[in-house]
Enzyme design. Structure first.
Site, mmCIF file in Angstrom:
data_model
loop_
_atom_site.group_PDB
_atom_site.id
_atom_site.type_symbol
_atom_site.label_atom_id
_atom_site.label_comp_id
_atom_site.label_asym_id
_atom_site.label_seq_id
_atom_site.Cartn_x
_atom_site.Cartn_y
_atom_site.Cartn_z
ATOM 1 N N CYS A 13 0.850 -1.203 0.000
ATOM 2 C CA CYS A 13 0.000 0.000 0.000
ATOM 3 C C CYS A 13 0.883 1.250 0.000
ATOM 4 O O CYS A 13 1.535 1.555 1.008
ATOM 5 C CB CYS A 13 -0.906 -0.013 1.232
ATOM 6 S SG CYS A 13 -1.897 1.464 1.431
ATOM 7 N N CYS A 53 -0.403 4.111 2.342
ATOM 8 C CA CYS A 53 -0.139 3.831 3.769
ATOM 9 C C CYS A 53 1.330 4.037 4.108
ATOM 10 O O CYS A 53 1.663 4.619 5.130
ATOM 11 C CB CYS A 53 -0.503 2.388 4.129
ATOM 12 S SG CYS A 53 -2.060 1.834 3.461
ATOM 13 N N ASP A 54 2.221 3.527 3.278
ATOM 14 C CA ASP A 54 3.630 3.429 3.680
ATOM 15 C C ASP A 54 4.603 4.291 2.878
ATOM 16 O O ASP A 54 5.775 4.394 3.245
ATOM 17 C CB ASP A 54 4.078 1.955 3.582
ATOM 18 C CG ASP A 54 3.259 1.067 4.506
ATOM 19 O OD1 ASP A 54 2.881 1.551 5.583
ATOM 20 O OD2 ASP A 54 2.977 -0.086 4.135
#
Ligand code: NAP
Length: 293
Positions: A131, A134-135
């Site tokens: 992701c 997200c990261d």
């Protein structure tokens, strides 16, 4: 006999359970694993509103089942295997029991597929991610690799190119399957280096990823590896009952209502999901409020 049965206890399902039970509905959540969902595999979360320190997925999700139970929501550890409509009520059969409900909220999610290289599982959350939203931020001004040749891989490579210093886009063939317009954008992005006809053989590192070795044995130093080789949409239970889009995601309206009256779909299983905890939780609230109505 329940008012609402929710299938899946990730952020979407648990949020739905909190809202539905607090609104007075007799609510049951069925979960085949431990409550919390796939986010519990994430080691660092810093974009969920209201948290000022980085938290692990386990820490973030720890309180959600307790909060749902506080309002009377039941959570049982059973896998829903079959779903039918009988006498205008939805009937769910698990390996142990059968349950009936007036409305169902499906929150079974979607799982990113694994690419299958050595070290992929071991380094997940330690440099391997599925992701970019997200990261990606953890790789500011660092070098990363993106694996895949579909729309997701190319779109996420473009997203990462704005954060990372360099993005190696590694594809196993010499042609991408992504939309031509997306390919064009990738070709015109200076800090994306495309590597065709290669698979990642293994990742190496110590505590965190330090690099990858390709099938040609070429070694590339990277701080992160993003894998986008397709998604498995967990739609088995409802695929013959509700309308799906061409990727197998469940079609919903703005109330999270599917094409089958009384079935709602929320979180990563629904079409156009942004696959974020906050969005899944929002879906859960919307479905619960509308199901209760
Ligand atoms: P996808 O289209 O199935 O692409 C998966 C990619 O991963 C392919 O390039 C495939 O290579 C590669 N791959 C598969 N297994 C691999 C492995 N084990 N090792 C290395 N590479 C591997 O998946 P997606 O990109 O997630 O997209 C899913 C669907 O959503 C697609 O229909 C896509 O068009 C759609 N989508 C649309 C948009 C949009 O419209 N904006 C955005 C995202 C996704 P091969 O090409 O060699 O098979």
């Amino acid at each position: 006999m329940y008012d609402i049965i929710i299938i899946g206890a990730g952020p979407a399902g648990l949020s739905s359970g909190i809202y539905a039970s607090r609104l007075g509905a007799k609510t049951l959540i069925l979960e085949k694993l431990t409550p919390g969902g796939q986010i519990t595999l994430s080691s660092e979360i810093e974009n969920y509103p209201g948290i000022c320190d980085v938290k692990s997925g386990l820490e973030l999700m720890a309180c959600w089942p307790k909060q749902a139970k506080k309002f009377g929501c039941e959570i049982v550890n059973e896998e829903a295997n079959k779903l039918t409509m009988e006498n205008e009520k939805w009937k769910i059969i698990t390996h142990k029991n059968s349950y009936e409900a007036k409305a169902l909220i499906i929150a079974t999610g979607a799982n990113p597929k694994k690419a299958g290289f050595e070290g992929e599982i071991e380094y997940t959350g330690k440099g391997i991610s599925y992701c970019a939203v997200c990261d990606g931020f953890f790789y500011r001004n660092k070098d990363v690799a993106v694996i895949g040749g579909g729309d997701t891989a190319l779109e996420e490579a473009l997203y990462l190119s704005k954060i990372a210093k360099k993005v190696y886009l590694i594809h196993r063939r010499d042609k991408f399957r992504a939309a031509p317009i997306t390919q064009e954008k990738v070709f015109n992005t200076k800090n994306i280096e495309i590597i065709y006809n290669e698979n990642v053989k293994k990742v190496f590192g110590n505590e965190f990823v330090e690099g990858i070795i390709l099938s040609s044995d070429k070694k590339i130093k990277v701080d992160g590896v993003f894998v986008f080789v397709g998604m498995k949409i967990n739609n088995e239970l409802v695929k013959d009952l509700v309308e799906l889009n061409k990727w197998g995601e469940v079609k919903v309206d703005l109330n999270m209502q599917t094409s089958a009256k009384g079935i709602y779909a929320i979180g990563d299983i629904r079409e156009n999901s942004v696959k974020q905890i906050v969005a899944a939780a929002g879906d859960g609230a919307i479905a619960a409020i509308n199901a209760c109505k």
